[in-house]
Scaffold this motif. Structure first.
Motif, PDB file in Angstrom:
ATOM      1  N   ASP A   3       0.811  -1.223   0.000  1.00 51.40           N
ATOM      2  CA  ASP A   3       0.000   0.000   0.000  1.00 51.40           C
ATOM      3  C   ASP A   3       0.845   1.274   0.000  1.00 51.40           C
ATOM      4  O   ASP A   3       0.404   2.323  -0.461  1.00 51.40           O
ATOM      5  CB  ASP A   3      -0.928   0.013   1.222  1.00 51.40           C
ATOM      6  CG  ASP A   3      -1.965  -1.089   1.133  1.00 51.40           C
ATOM      7  OD1 ASP A   3      -2.279  -1.510  -0.005  1.00 51.40           O
ATOM      8  OD2 ASP A   3      -2.458  -1.532   2.191  1.00 51.40           O
ATOM      9  N   ALA A   4       2.077   1.202   0.514  1.00 51.32           N
ATOM     10  CA  ALA A   4       2.955   2.374   0.564  1.00 51.32           C
ATOM     11  C   ALA A   4       3.795   2.502  -0.706  1.00 51.32           C
ATOM     12  O   ALA A   4       4.776   3.235  -0.730  1.00 51.32           O
ATOM     13  CB  ALA A   4       3.868   2.289   1.789  1.00 51.32           C
ATOM     14  N   CYS A  21      11.238   1.977  -3.477  1.00 51.70           N
ATOM     15  CA  CYS A  21      10.026   2.696  -3.115  1.00 51.70           C
ATOM     16  C   CYS A  21       9.815   3.818  -4.132  1.00 51.70           C
ATOM     17  O   CYS A  21      10.751   4.534  -4.473  1.00 51.70           O
ATOM     18  CB  CYS A  21      10.166   3.274  -1.706  1.00 51.70           C
ATOM     19  SG  CYS A  21       8.723   4.201  -1.182  1.00 51.70           S
ATOM     20  N   ALA A  22       8.616   3.939  -4.614  1.00 54.26           N
ATOM     21  CA  ALA A  22       8.320   4.956  -5.620  1.00 54.26           C
ATOM     22  C   ALA A  22       7.751   6.206  -4.947  1.00 54.26           C
ATOM     23  O   ALA A  22       6.649   6.197  -4.430  1.00 54.26           O
ATOM     24  CB  ALA A  22       7.338   4.401  -6.626  1.00 54.26           C
ATOM     25  N   GLN A  23       8.561   7.280  -4.938  1.00 60.28           N
ATOM     26  CA  GLN A  23       8.113   8.567  -4.397  1.00 60.28           C
ATOM     27  C   GLN A  23       7.583   9.460  -5.518  1.00 60.28           C
ATOM     28  O   GLN A  23       6.763  10.318  -5.276  1.00 60.28           O
ATOM     29  CB  GLN A  23       9.280   9.280  -3.693  1.00 60.28           C
ATOM     30  CG  GLN A  23       9.861   8.502  -2.537  1.00 60.28           C
ATOM     31  CD  GLN A  23       8.893   8.397  -1.362  1.00 60.28           C
ATOM     32  OE1 GLN A  23       8.076   9.268  -1.149  1.00 60.28           O
ATOM     33  NE2 GLN A  23       8.990   7.311  -0.637  1.00 60.28           N
ATOM     34  N   LYS A  26       8.950   9.155 -11.856  1.00 60.79           N
ATOM     35  CA  LYS A  26      10.199   8.634 -12.421  1.00 60.79           C
ATOM     36  C   LYS A  26      10.638   7.387 -11.661  1.00 60.79           C
ATOM     37  O   LYS A  26      10.991   6.371 -12.248  1.00 60.79           O
ATOM     38  CB  LYS A  26      11.297   9.685 -12.382  1.00 60.79           C
ATOM     39  CG  LYS A  26      12.604   9.198 -13.019  1.00 60.79           C
ATOM     40  CD  LYS A  26      13.711  10.219 -12.835  1.00 60.79           C
ATOM     41  CE  LYS A  26      15.019   9.782 -13.443  1.00 60.79           C
ATOM     42  NZ  LYS A  26      15.443   8.458 -13.152  1.00 60.79           N
ATOM     43  N   GLU A  27      10.606   7.450 -10.316  1.00 60.62           N
ATOM     44  CA  GLU A  27      10.985   6.280  -9.520  1.00 60.62           C
ATOM     45  C   GLU A  27      10.024   5.130  -9.755  1.00 60.62           C
ATOM     46  O   GLU A  27      10.414   3.966  -9.781  1.00 60.62           O
ATOM     47  CB  GLU A  27      11.024   6.637  -8.038  1.00 60.62           C
ATOM     48  CG  GLU A  27      12.204   7.502  -7.651  1.00 60.62           C
ATOM     49  CD  GLU A  27      12.163   7.855  -6.174  1.00 60.62           C
ATOM     50  OE1 GLU A  27      11.183   7.503  -5.486  1.00 60.62           O
ATOM     51  OE2 GLU A  27      13.127   8.482  -5.713  1.00 60.62           O
ATOM     52  N   ASP A  28       8.738   5.454  -9.914  1.00 62.94           N
ATOM     53  CA  ASP A  28       7.738   4.428 -10.196  1.00 62.94           C
ATOM     54  C   ASP A  28       8.060   3.735 -11.518  1.00 62.94           C
ATOM     55  O   ASP A  28       7.975   2.512 -11.629  1.00 62.94           O
ATOM     56  CB  ASP A  28       6.346   5.063 -10.228  1.00 62.94           C
ATOM     57  CG  ASP A  28       5.243   4.031 -10.218  1.00 62.94           C
ATOM     58  OD1 ASP A  28       5.418   2.992  -9.535  1.00 62.94           O
ATOM     59  OD2 ASP A  28       4.214   4.248 -10.882  1.00 62.94           O
ATOM     60  N   ALA A  29       8.452   4.499 -12.529  1.00 65.78           N
ATOM     61  CA  ALA A  29       8.808   3.924 -13.834  1.00 65.78           C
ATOM     62  C   ALA A  29      10.049   3.042 -13.714  1.00 65.78           C
ATOM     63  O   ALA A  29      10.119   1.965 -14.313  1.00 65.78           O
ATOM     64  CB  ALA A  29       9.034   5.030 -14.853  1.00 65.78           C
ATOM     65  N   ASP A  30      11.035   3.487 -12.905  1.00 68.83           N
ATOM     66  CA  ASP A  30      12.248   2.688 -12.700  1.00 68.83           C
ATOM     67  C   ASP A  30      11.921   1.358 -12.022  1.00 68.83           C
ATOM     68  O   ASP A  30      12.446   0.302 -12.392  1.00 68.83           O
ATOM     69  CB  ASP A  30      13.279   3.453 -11.862  1.00 68.83           C
ATOM     70  CG  ASP A  30      13.866   4.647 -12.605  1.00 68.83           C
ATOM     71  OD1 ASP A  30      13.749   4.679 -13.857  1.00 68.83           O
ATOM     72  OD2 ASP A  30      14.423   5.544 -11.935  1.00 68.83           O
ATOM     73  N   CYS A  31      11.053   1.407 -11.035  1.00 67.54           N
ATOM     74  CA  CYS A  31      10.657   0.175 -10.344  1.00 67.54           C
ATOM     75  C   CYS A  31       9.927  -0.769 -11.296  1.00 67.54           C
ATOM     76  O   CYS A  31      10.133  -1.975 -11.275  1.00 67.54           O
ATOM     77  CB  CYS A  31       9.784   0.493  -9.133  1.00 67.54           C
ATOM     78  SG  CYS A  31      10.691   1.140  -7.745  1.00 67.54           S
ATOM     79  N   ARG A  32       9.078  -0.207 -12.121  1.00 69.76           N
ATOM     80  CA  ARG A  32       8.353  -1.050 -13.085  1.00 69.76           C
ATOM     81  C   ARG A  32       9.317  -1.691 -14.084  1.00 69.76           C
ATOM     82  O   ARG A  32       9.131  -2.837 -14.480  1.00 69.76           O
ATOM     83  CB  ARG A  32       7.290  -0.239 -13.795  1.00 69.76           C
ATOM     84  CG  ARG A  32       6.181   0.185 -12.859  1.00 69.76           C
ATOM     85  CD  ARG A  32       4.881   0.423 -13.589  1.00 69.76           C
ATOM     86  NE  ARG A  32       3.866   0.900 -12.683  1.00 69.76           N
ATOM     87  CZ  ARG A  32       3.105   0.106 -11.929  1.00 69.76           C
ATOM     88  NH1 ARG A  32       3.269  -1.179 -11.978  1.00 69.76           N
ATOM     89  NH2 ARG A  32       2.191   0.609 -11.137  1.00 69.76           N
ATOM     90  N   LYS A  33      10.361  -0.954 -14.503  1.00 72.73           N
ATOM     91  CA  LYS A  33      11.375  -1.527 -15.398  1.00 72.73           C
ATOM     92  C   LYS A  33      12.067  -2.704 -14.721  1.00 72.73           C
ATOM     93  O   LYS A  33      12.296  -3.746 -15.338  1.00 72.73           O
ATOM     94  CB  LYS A  33      12.404  -0.475 -15.805  1.00 72.73           C
ATOM     95  CG  LYS A  33      11.915   0.513 -16.815  1.00 72.73           C
ATOM     96  CD  LYS A  33      12.997   1.528 -17.146  1.00 72.73           C
ATOM     97  CE  LYS A  33      12.472   2.626 -18.045  1.00 72.73           C
ATOM     98  NZ  LYS A  33      13.480   3.655 -18.308  1.00 72.73           N
TER      99      LYS A  33
END
Length: 151
Positions: A3-4, A21-23, A26-33
């Motif tokens: 959830d976080a 952790c996606a803040q 851009k970080e969210d895209a890196d995590c998805r990669k």
């Protein structure tokens, strides 16, 4: 992902590993990669495992000329050389015709297996005749006959 918005990599039988952790977007895209990379690695391992399994099956089928039925206790199985390819679980096993054998699971319940143990025709027929051209004639209990092509 929890959830976080923290990402984890989980393997069966192992503890989950924290990825990040996606803040931000851009970080969210890196995590998805990273997740997509891990998914591709898992798929590649699965493909390699399947290819190895298929290679072993082809190797066993290549030695079909040397397959012989053997008896252990009251049951029959099939082996190629000293390697047991079909454990002794059948009431009767006929000698192979090409890459296939007729097997009897219970009284008057005949079926067909490949020499590597793969069931080609479920044992439920009164009589089974395998021909050299790769076809089989199956006789039902009622006496009706049907022909099937074995791959």
């Amino acid at each position: 992902m929890d959830d976080a918005r923290r990402y984890y990599h989980a393997k069966q039988g192992e503890r989950k590993r924290y990825i990040g952790c996606a803040q931000s977007e851009k970080e969210d895209a890196d995590c998805r990669k990273e997740i997509n990379r891990l998914i591709e690695e898992a798929k590649e391992r699965q493909r390699a495992k399947q290819a190895e399994k298929e290679t072993r099956r082809k190797e066993i089928l290549g030695g079909f000329k040397y397959a012989v039925p053997f008896k252990a206790g009251m049951k029959w199985g099939l082996k190629i050389g000293e390697r047991i390819t079909v454990p002794p679980i059948y009431r009767n096993v006929r000698p192979p015709v090409g890459r296939f054998c007729a097997v009897e699971r219970n009284y008057c319940q005949w079926g067909i297996i490949a020499v590597d143990g793969k069931i080609m025709v479920e044992p439920r027929y009164k009589e089974v005749t395998i021909r050299e051209n790769g076809t089989a004639v199956l006789t039902f209990v009622t006496g009706k006959k049907t022909s099937v092509k074995l791959q």
